[in-house]
Scaffold this active site. Sequence first.
Site, PDB file in Angstrom:
ATOM      1  N   ASP A 117      72.028  27.501  10.295  1.00  9.08           N
ATOM      2  CA  ASP A 117      71.615  26.420  11.184  1.00  9.08           C
ATOM      3  C   ASP A 117      72.244  25.090  10.799  1.00  9.08           C
ATOM      4  OD1 ASP A 117      70.195  26.208   8.813  1.00  9.08           O
ATOM      5  OD2 ASP A 117      68.236  26.565   9.701  1.00  9.08           O
ATOM      6  N   ASN A 132      55.396  27.269   7.965  1.00  5.96           N
ATOM      7  CA  ASN A 132      54.756  27.915   9.114  1.00  5.96           C
ATOM      8  C   ASN A 132      55.377  29.279   9.400  1.00  5.96           C
ATOM      9  OD1 ASN A 132      57.213  27.198  10.150  1.00  5.96           O
ATOM     10  ND2 ASN A 132      56.437  25.816  11.716  1.00  5.96           N
ATOM     11  N   HIS A 189      58.650  29.958   9.594  1.00  2.06           N
ATOM     12  CA  HIS A 189      59.927  29.985  10.328  1.00  2.06           C
ATOM     13  C   HIS A 189      61.067  30.459   9.432  1.00  2.06           C
ATOM     14  CE1 HIS A 189      60.546  25.548   9.120  1.00  2.06           C
ATOM     15  NE2 HIS A 189      61.694  26.102   8.774  1.00  2.06           N
ATOM     16  N   GLU A 220      61.245  28.609  15.063  1.00  3.97           N
ATOM     17  CA  GLU A 220      59.860  28.167  14.884  1.00  3.97           C
ATOM     18  C   GLU A 220      58.898  29.190  15.493  1.00  3.97           C
ATOM     19  OE1 GLU A 220      59.088  25.686  13.101  1.00  3.97           O
ATOM     20  OE2 GLU A 220      60.341  23.924  13.418  1.00  3.97           O
TER      21      GLU A 220
HETATM   22  C1  GLP Z   1      64.426  24.361   6.849  1.00  4.91           C
HETATM   23  C2  GLP Z   1      65.612  25.326   7.006  1.00  4.91           C
HETATM   24  C3  GLP Z   1      65.231  26.730   6.629  1.00  4.91           C
HETATM   25  C4  GLP Z   1      64.514  26.718   5.302  1.00  4.91           C
HETATM   26  C5  GLP Z   1      63.225  25.938   5.412  1.00  4.91           C
HETATM   27  C6  GLP Z   1      62.480  25.846   4.095  1.00  4.91           C
HETATM   28  O1  GLP Z   1      63.693  24.221   8.003  1.00  4.91           O
HETATM   29  N1  GLP Z   1      66.160  25.338   8.330  1.00  4.91           N
HETATM   30  O2  GLP Z   1      66.408  27.526   6.584  1.00  4.91           O
HETATM   31  O3  GLP Z   1      64.232  28.031   4.895  1.00  4.91           O
HETATM   32  O4  GLP Z   1      63.512  24.630   5.830  1.00  4.91           O
HETATM   33  O5  GLP Z   1      63.031  24.829   3.315  1.00  4.91           O
HETATM   34  P1  GLP Z   1      62.830  24.683   1.762  1.00  4.91           P
HETATM   35  O6  GLP Z   1      63.628  25.762   1.140  1.00  4.91           O
HETATM   36  O7  GLP Z   1      63.379  23.332   1.441  1.00  4.91           O
HETATM   37  O8  GLP Z   1      61.389  24.804   1.500  1.00  4.91           O
END
Ligand code: GLP
EC number: 3.5.99.6
Length: 234
Positions: A62, A128, A130, A135
């Site tokens: 992404d 959540n 995702h 989402e």
């Molecule tokens: C973002 C990214 C995800 C990631 C998530 C969790 O939204 N698009 O790919 O897994 O956050 O982030 P973190 O690893 O910083 O907790």
Amino acid sequence: MKVIKVKDQVEGGKEALKVFKEALDNGVKVFGLATGSTPETTYDELVKSDIDFSNSISVNLDEYVGLKPEDEQSYAYFMKEHLFNAKPFAKSFLPNGMAEDADQECERYDKLLEEYHVGLQLLGIGRNGHIGFNEPGSSFDGKTHKVALTQSTINANSRFFDNEEDVPKYAYSMGIGTIMKSDTILLEAFGKNKAEAVKAMIEGPVTPEVPASVLQNHPDVVVIIDEEAASLLK
Ligand code: GLP
């Protein structure tokens, strides 16, 4: 799902390194990569290792809409800093956050993902549930799409920005359908604030309300979690 429990995120990175090595040994050419704080120790281990990605391809999950690759908050920048500068790939792809036409950009990325079938996909998980930026409520057959981020994701990601208003409200994300086509999926989750999402992903019903629960339907998933993220599991 194969669940590997580790003491902490540093150990998680070391376990993940083994999965990457095995994939390379098994001839995997295309790696699906993720951003966020979760994969940071994995990238540290990859950087320290003798792994050579110069014949491999990377495709990222992404990218924020509206951020240039040079922007320090962009995922393109993150990947350079954490991995690509030290371990260049033959080719590396991310969605283009500056694309003028969202539909065309999604189509371009989907074509690319058809051309480069992902052998190993690395994932984190949002609080959540995702995955990527898919989402809750996202279709399980989804392809690359432009997503309006939920307030909870914007709040969670605001820690990387000076002001919450600077957090982009939209992103491009690979769809769940595409993620599920990867041969192997490696999901990592560390820390207490991921415990509920981890429980719902592994022990809950398979439902679009918890996007990561779809992984229960995938034949080859490795989950690396630390003690805190595993704390609510039966
Ligand atoms: C973002 C990214 C995800 C990631 C998530 C969790 O939204 N698009 O790919 O897994 O956050 O982030 P973190 O690893 O910083 O907790």
